[in-house]
Design a protein around this motif. Structure first.
Motif, PDB file in Angstrom:
ATOM      1  N   PHE A   1     -17.251  19.221   2.796  1.00 32.09           N
ATOM      2  CA  PHE A   1     -16.032  19.908   3.183  1.00 32.09           C
ATOM      3  C   PHE A   1     -14.914  18.885   3.168  1.00 32.09           C
ATOM      4  O   PHE A   1     -15.075  17.785   3.682  1.00 32.09           O
ATOM      5  CB  PHE A   1     -16.141  20.502   4.589  1.00 32.09           C
ATOM      6  CG  PHE A   1     -17.314  21.425   4.766  1.00 32.09           C
ATOM      7  CD1 PHE A   1     -17.320  22.685   4.190  1.00 32.09           C
ATOM      8  CD2 PHE A   1     -18.410  21.033   5.511  1.00 32.09           C
ATOM      9  CE1 PHE A   1     -18.389  23.528   4.361  1.00 32.09           C
ATOM     10  CE2 PHE A   1     -19.488  21.873   5.682  1.00 32.09           C
ATOM     11  CZ  PHE A   1     -19.479  23.130   5.106  1.00 32.09           C
ATOM     12  N   ASP A   2     -13.812  19.249   2.603  1.00 31.21           N
ATOM     13  CA  ASP A   2     -12.681  18.330   2.545  1.00 31.21           C
ATOM     14  C   ASP A   2     -11.870  18.456   3.836  1.00 31.21           C
ATOM     15  O   ASP A   2     -11.162  19.450   4.030  1.00 31.21           O
ATOM     16  CB  ASP A   2     -11.815  18.661   1.335  1.00 31.21           C
ATOM     17  CG  ASP A   2     -10.659  17.697   1.159  1.00 31.21           C
ATOM     18  OD1 ASP A   2     -10.480  16.805   2.018  1.00 31.21           O
ATOM     19  OD2 ASP A   2      -9.928  17.838   0.166  1.00 31.21           O
ATOM     20  N   PRO A   3     -11.961  17.455   4.736  1.00 37.19           N
ATOM     21  CA  PRO A   3     -11.256  17.556   6.016  1.00 37.19           C
ATOM     22  C   PRO A   3      -9.740  17.464   5.894  1.00 37.19           C
ATOM     23  O   PRO A   3      -9.032  17.661   6.867  1.00 37.19           O
ATOM     24  CB  PRO A   3     -11.817  16.384   6.834  1.00 37.19           C
ATOM     25  CG  PRO A   3     -12.290  15.411   5.825  1.00 37.19           C
ATOM     26  CD  PRO A   3     -12.722  16.228   4.627  1.00 37.19           C
ATOM     27  N   THR A   4      -9.230  17.187   4.685  1.00 43.16           N
ATOM     28  CA  THR A   4      -7.785  17.106   4.519  1.00 43.16           C
ATOM     29  C   THR A   4      -7.164  18.474   4.271  1.00 43.16           C
ATOM     30  O   THR A   4      -5.946  18.610   4.302  1.00 43.16           O
ATOM     31  CB  THR A   4      -7.407  16.153   3.369  1.00 43.16           C
ATOM     32  OG1 THR A   4      -7.918  16.682   2.135  1.00 43.16           O
ATOM     33  CG2 THR A   4      -7.953  14.756   3.624  1.00 43.16           C
ATOM     34  N   THR A   5      -7.985  19.497   4.041  1.00 46.28           N
ATOM     35  CA  THR A   5      -7.459  20.856   3.903  1.00 46.28           C
ATOM     36  C   THR A   5      -7.580  21.568   5.238  1.00 46.28           C
ATOM     37  O   THR A   5      -8.370  21.168   6.106  1.00 46.28           O
ATOM     38  CB  THR A   5      -8.234  21.653   2.838  1.00 46.28           C
ATOM     39  OG1 THR A   5      -9.561  21.882   3.312  1.00 46.28           O
ATOM     40  CG2 THR A   5      -8.252  20.937   1.500  1.00 46.28           C
TER      41      THR A   5
ATOM     42  N   GLY B   1     -11.078  22.855   5.609  1.00 45.94           N
ATOM     43  CA  GLY B   1     -11.982  21.745   5.884  1.00 45.94           C
ATOM     44  C   GLY B   1     -11.849  21.243   7.310  1.00 45.94           C
ATOM     45  O   GLY B   1     -12.850  20.972   7.982  1.00 45.94           O
TER      46      GLY B   1
ATOM     47  N   THR C   1     -13.419  23.731   9.591  1.00 50.06           N
ATOM     48  CA  THR C   1     -14.880  23.660   9.461  1.00 50.06           C
ATOM     49  C   THR C   1     -15.437  22.443  10.184  1.00 50.06           C
ATOM     50  O   THR C   1     -16.442  22.550  10.902  1.00 50.06           O
ATOM     51  CB  THR C   1     -15.284  23.631   7.972  1.00 50.06           C
ATOM     52  OG1 THR C   1     -14.766  24.805   7.343  1.00 50.06           O
ATOM     53  CG2 THR C   1     -16.786  23.580   7.805  1.00 50.06           C
ATOM     54  N   TRP C   2     -14.794  21.290  10.025  1.00 50.72           N
ATOM     55  CA  TRP C   2     -15.258  20.088  10.713  1.00 50.72           C
ATOM     56  C   TRP C   2     -15.163  20.239  12.224  1.00 50.72           C
ATOM     57  O   TRP C   2     -16.071  19.825  12.953  1.00 50.72           O
ATOM     58  CB  TRP C   2     -14.496  18.847  10.250  1.00 50.72           C
ATOM     59  CG  TRP C   2     -15.061  18.293   8.984  1.00 50.72           C
ATOM     60  CD1 TRP C   2     -14.484  18.335   7.749  1.00 50.72           C
ATOM     61  CD2 TRP C   2     -16.325  17.651   8.809  1.00 50.72           C
ATOM     62  NE1 TRP C   2     -15.316  17.752   6.825  1.00 50.72           N
ATOM     63  CE2 TRP C   2     -16.454  17.328   7.447  1.00 50.72           C
ATOM     64  CE3 TRP C   2     -17.362  17.315   9.673  1.00 50.72           C
ATOM     65  CZ2 TRP C   2     -17.573  16.689   6.929  1.00 50.72           C
ATOM     66  CZ3 TRP C   2     -18.484  16.686   9.154  1.00 50.72           C
ATOM     67  CH2 TRP C   2     -18.571  16.373   7.801  1.00 50.72           C
TER      68      TRP C   2
END
Length: 162
Positions: free
Chosen positions: A2-6, A9, A12-13
């Motif tokens: 998961f891209d935490p920069t979106t 994301g 989700t994190w």
């Protein structure tokens, strides 16, 4: 993964961190105590994940908004019972119940999202109304009814542990 920069994301994190932190919090309740560090992480990320859920575009009120609103109320009440009322008197039981229900809702959404996003699970329940989905959510509910009852019964004193 998961891209935490979106935004998705990040949301989700937050959810995953709250779920991971929920396990030691629930275990602590089962053993009659609060785990302060895990509890702080759990309550803050559970609140944040529910709050960020309202940041997605939508038209009208969706079931996710109802679950998110209930989750926010539960987390706020749990935090109030713990930090403002210091678990005195009936607030001890209120905390145990609201913390466990907050954890349950996070896992409820995890199961629902898993059936939507994991291809093997989606094949078992493409619309989310098939028996495999209902069985999974039903088992989770049954487990949490029992665990919440146990946590409430066992959480009789505040003993901090690391």
């Amino acid at each position: 993964m998961f891209d935490p920069t979106t935004f998705v994301g990040f949301h989700t994190w937050l959810s995953l961190v709250a779920i991971v932190a929920g396990f030691p919090v629930a275990a602590g309740l089962m053993n009659g105590h609060v785990r302060p560090r895990w509890t702080g992480v759990f309550l803050s990320t559970a609140f944040a994940t529910s709050a960020t859920g309202f940041g997605f575009p939508f038209n009208g009120v969706l079931p996710s908004h109802i679950i998110g609103a209930v989750a926010l109320v539960l987390v706020v009440v749990a935090g109030f019972a713990l930090y403002a009322r210091l678990l005195i008197g009936r607030w001890r039981g209120i905390y145990a119940i609201t913390a466990m229900l907050s954890f349950y809702l996070l896992l409820f959404v995890l199961v629902a999202q898993s059936f939507q996003k994991v291809p093997a699970l989606r094949a078992l329940a493409p619309t989310g109304s098939e028996p495999p989905f209902a069985i999974a959510e039903g088992l989770l509910l049954a487990a949490f009814v029992a665990l919440t009852w146990l946590a409430t019964r066992r959480f009789t004193s505040y003993r901090a542990s690391a």
